[in-house]
Motif scaffolding. Structure first.
Motif, PDB file in Angstrom:
ATOM      1  N   PRO A  28       0.827  -1.210   0.000  1.00  0.00           N
ATOM      2  CA  PRO A  28       0.000   0.000   0.000  1.00  0.00           C
ATOM      3  C   PRO A  28       0.866   1.266   0.000  1.00  0.00           C
ATOM      4  CG  PRO A  28      -0.823  -1.579   1.610  1.00  0.00           C
ATOM      5  CD  PRO A  28       0.497  -2.103   1.119  1.00  0.00           C
ATOM      6  N   PRO A  29       0.396   2.319  -0.678  1.00  0.00           N
ATOM      7  CA  PRO A  29       1.161   3.573  -0.729  1.00  0.00           C
ATOM      8  C   PRO A  29       1.529   4.069   0.661  1.00  0.00           C
ATOM      9  CG  PRO A  29      -0.705   3.673  -2.227  1.00  0.00           C
ATOM     10  CD  PRO A  29      -0.873   2.410  -1.428  1.00  0.00           C
ATOM     11  N   GLY A  30       2.782   4.524   0.790  1.00  0.00           N
ATOM     12  CA  GLY A  30       3.247   5.091   2.059  1.00  0.00           C
ATOM     13  C   GLY A  30       3.830   4.095   3.034  1.00  0.00           C
ATOM     14  N   GLN A  31       3.669   2.782   2.760  1.00  0.00           N
ATOM     15  CA  GLN A  31       4.169   1.783   3.703  1.00  0.00           C
ATOM     16  C   GLN A  31       5.587   1.317   3.387  1.00  0.00           C
ATOM     17  OE1 GLN A  31       1.555  -1.448   4.669  1.00  0.00           O
ATOM     18  NE2 GLN A  31      -0.242  -0.131   4.889  1.00  0.00           N
ATOM     19  N   GLY A  32       6.020   1.532   2.142  1.00  0.00           N
ATOM     20  CA  GLY A  32       7.361   1.125   1.752  1.00  0.00           C
ATOM     21  C   GLY A  32       8.195   2.317   1.344  1.00  0.00           C
ATOM     22  N   ALA A  33       9.502   2.096   1.242  1.00  0.00           N
ATOM     23  CA  ALA A  33      10.407   3.179   0.852  1.00  0.00           C
ATOM     24  C   ALA A  33      11.704   2.589   0.319  1.00  0.00           C
ATOM     25  CB  ALA A  33      10.698   4.096   2.035  1.00  0.00           C
ATOM     26  N   MET A  34      12.464   3.428  -0.378  1.00  0.00           N
ATOM     27  CA  MET A  34      13.806   3.073  -0.828  1.00  0.00           C
ATOM     28  C   MET A  34      14.721   4.254  -0.565  1.00  0.00           C
ATOM     29  SD  MET A  34      12.982   1.076  -4.435  1.00  0.00           S
ATOM     30  CE  MET A  34      14.600   0.289  -4.574  1.00  0.00           C
ATOM     31  N   ALA A  35      15.994   3.965  -0.320  1.00  0.00           N
ATOM     32  CA  ALA A  35      16.959   5.033  -0.057  1.00  0.00           C
ATOM     33  C   ALA A  35      18.278   4.715  -0.724  1.00  0.00           C
ATOM     34  CB  ALA A  35      17.172   5.198   1.441  1.00  0.00           C
ATOM     35  N   ALA A  36      18.884   5.728  -1.326  1.00  0.00           N
ATOM     36  CA  ALA A  36      20.226   5.596  -1.903  1.00  0.00           C
ATOM     37  C   ALA A  36      21.253   5.883  -0.821  1.00  0.00           C
ATOM     38  CB  ALA A  36      20.403   6.563  -3.056  1.00  0.00           C
ATOM     39  N   LEU A  37      22.213   4.995  -0.693  1.00  0.00           N
ATOM     40  CA  LEU A  37      23.311   5.156   0.260  1.00  0.00           C
ATOM     41  C   LEU A  37      24.585   5.311  -0.555  1.00  0.00           C
ATOM     42  CD1 LEU A  37      22.323   2.249   2.717  1.00  0.00           C
ATOM     43  CD2 LEU A  37      21.592   4.644   2.796  1.00  0.00           C
ATOM     44  N   LEU A  38      25.210   6.470  -0.485  1.00  0.00           N
ATOM     45  CA  LEU A  38      26.352   6.790  -1.334  1.00  0.00           C
ATOM     46  C   LEU A  38      27.638   6.827  -0.523  1.00  0.00           C
ATOM     47  CD1 LEU A  38      24.691   9.680  -3.401  1.00  0.00           C
ATOM     48  CD2 LEU A  38      24.638   7.217  -3.832  1.00  0.00           C
ATOM     49  N   GLY A  39      28.695   6.262  -1.116  1.00  0.00           N
ATOM     50  CA  GLY A  39      29.965   6.199  -0.423  1.00  0.00           C
ATOM     51  C   GLY A  39      30.056   5.000   0.503  1.00  0.00           C
ATOM     52  N   ILE A  40      29.485   3.877   0.065  1.00  0.00           N
ATOM     53  CA  ILE A  40      29.435   2.679   0.908  1.00  0.00           C
ATOM     54  C   ILE A  40      29.542   1.458  -0.006  1.00  0.00           C
ATOM     55  CG2 ILE A  40      26.907   2.613   0.807  1.00  0.00           C
ATOM     56  CD1 ILE A  40      26.834   1.583   3.629  1.00  0.00           C
ATOM     57  N   ASP A  41      30.237   0.415   0.453  1.00  0.00           N
ATOM     58  CA  ASP A  41      30.308  -0.787  -0.368  1.00  0.00           C
ATOM     59  C   ASP A  41      29.153  -1.725  -0.016  1.00  0.00           C
ATOM     60  OD1 ASP A  41      31.017  -2.261   1.951  1.00  0.00           O
ATOM     61  OD2 ASP A  41      33.164  -2.044   1.538  1.00  0.00           O
ATOM     62  N   TYR A  42      29.001  -2.748  -0.839  1.00  0.00           N
ATOM     63  CA  TYR A  42      27.841  -3.640  -0.707  1.00  0.00           C
ATOM     64  C   TYR A  42      27.811  -4.342   0.651  1.00  0.00           C
ATOM     65  CZ  TYR A  42      24.860  -7.717  -1.497  1.00  0.00           C
ATOM     66  OH  TYR A  42      23.892  -8.700  -1.377  1.00  0.00           O
ATOM     67  N   GLU A  43      28.947  -4.883   1.071  1.00  0.00           N
ATOM     68  CA  GLU A  43      28.978  -5.643   2.329  1.00  0.00           C
ATOM     69  C   GLU A  43      28.597  -4.761   3.511  1.00  0.00           C
ATOM     70  OE1 GLU A  43      31.311  -5.702  -0.025  1.00  0.00           O
ATOM     71  OE2 GLU A  43      31.036  -7.764  -0.732  1.00  0.00           O
ATOM     72  N   THR A  44      29.098  -3.532   3.525  1.00  0.00           N
ATOM     73  CA  THR A  44      28.743  -2.607   4.598  1.00  0.00           C
ATOM     74  C   THR A  44      27.260  -2.273   4.534  1.00  0.00           C
ATOM     75  OG1 THR A  44      30.971  -1.671   4.493  1.00  0.00           O
ATOM     76  CG2 THR A  44      29.299  -0.386   5.663  1.00  0.00           C
TER      77      THR A  44
END
Length: 317
Positions: free
Chosen positions: A129-145
């Motif tokens: 449903p709208p508003g319940q999920g989100a995505m965020a870009a994390l810059l300056g970080i490797d995959y494992e971290t």
């Protein structure tokens, strides 16, 4: 010089995409007409003229991006003699771009790819449903971290929370996806760990997370009813970062892809390790071209989306 042909994903769309190609080349117009007919919608008009808010809707953006990519493919075939079976070491696509890559390689018809992407976009939108999920870009970080950070955020957000890495884009860029509270927690944690930048993305759903399982089930049903031919050239799959040509395996991976991490960095590194030194992005935007040198130090990337870039591509042949 070994080449791979790569196909962009959501976020690369823009009003006007494909318009100059359609004006200059009949083969491009044929692609847009085929997609319009398959979807019973003048998607091409929306692509060429907007409005932007409607084009950005997931159910429109996904087939629109595929249509632009396939129009470029057809133009290059007509104008330069491009033959992926001879000219490409691999094809690959970022998320929905896998459907573009497979259509370009002859595994899907353009009409089937358009219908599948329309369904995929609708199913992904409906999954949460709208508003319940989100995505965020994390810059300056490797995959494992990033994986460790997402796990910490999910734990701190409490029962029912989801936070995972949706995209490993390379060049120090990962994308977290999940429930809104958990993703916001990831942003807060990132700021304490020296992450250069952590920002919420303007997306309508938490793509490539377990929250997309209803969409994966819808795609499993849809893909079971569609013919998939062996592609003319191997696809380097998002889910495994390894090549695949078997139709049954492709079908399985496209279902898994809905909830799995897009392993773009590893896919690019795999292709480079096989000798690819030139990555040609076919379609809207230059997102993937911009990532090439950040992932593979000695590789080059070029993008082809408009008539002038078709001419530039001819010049490197």
């Amino acid at each position: 010089m070994a080449r791979a042909y790569i196909f962009p994903g959501q976020g690369s769309q823009a009003v006007g995409m494909g318009k100059d190609l359609a004006a200059a080349y009949a083969v491009a117009r044929t692609v847009f007409d085929e997609v319009d007919e398959a979807l019973h919608q003048k998607l091409s008009t929306l692509m060429f003229e907007g409005p932007e808010a409607e084009l950005t809707l997931t159910a429109n953006a996904q087939p629109a991006l595929m249509a632009t990519s396939l129009a470029v493919v057809r133009v290059l075939e007509a104008e330069t003699g491009l033959d992926l079976s001879k000219d490409a070491a691999f094809v690959a696509g970022h998320s929905l771009g896998e459907y573009s890559a497979l259509a370009a390689a002859g595994a899907f018809s353009i009409s089937d790819a358009a219908r599948l992407l329309r369904l995929r976009g609708e199913a992904m939108q409906k999954a949460v449903p709208p508003g319940q999920g989100a995505m965020a870009a994390l810059l300056g970080i490797d995959y494992e971290t990033g994986v460790a950070l997402a796990a910490e955020a999910q734990k701190e957000a409490g029962y029912g929370a989801v936070c995972a890495i949706a995209n490993d884009n390379g060049g120090g860029q990962v994308v977290a996806s999940g429930t809104k509270a958990a993703v916001e927690q990831a942003i807060a944690i990132a700021k304490t760990k020296g992450v250069r930048r952590a920002i919420l993305l303007p997306v309508s759903a938490p793509f490539h997370s377990v929250l997309m399982q209803p969409a994966a089930e819808a795609m499993a049903e849809a893909l079971a009813a569609v013919e998939i031919k062996p592609p003319k050239i191997s696809l380097v799959a998002n889910v495994t970062a390894t090549p695949v040509k078997d139709p049954a395996e492709i079908r399985k991976l496209l279902v898994a892809q809905v909830t799995a991490t897009v392993r773009w960095r590893e896919s690019m590194m795999f292709m480079a390790a096989q000798g690819v030194t030139l990555f040609v992005e076919l379609g809207a935007g230059k997102v993937l071209t911009g990532l090439v040198k950040r992932i593979v130090e000695n590789a080059n990337g070029i993008g082809v989306a408009v008539p002038a870039e078709v001419d530039a591509y001819k010049a490197i042949l």
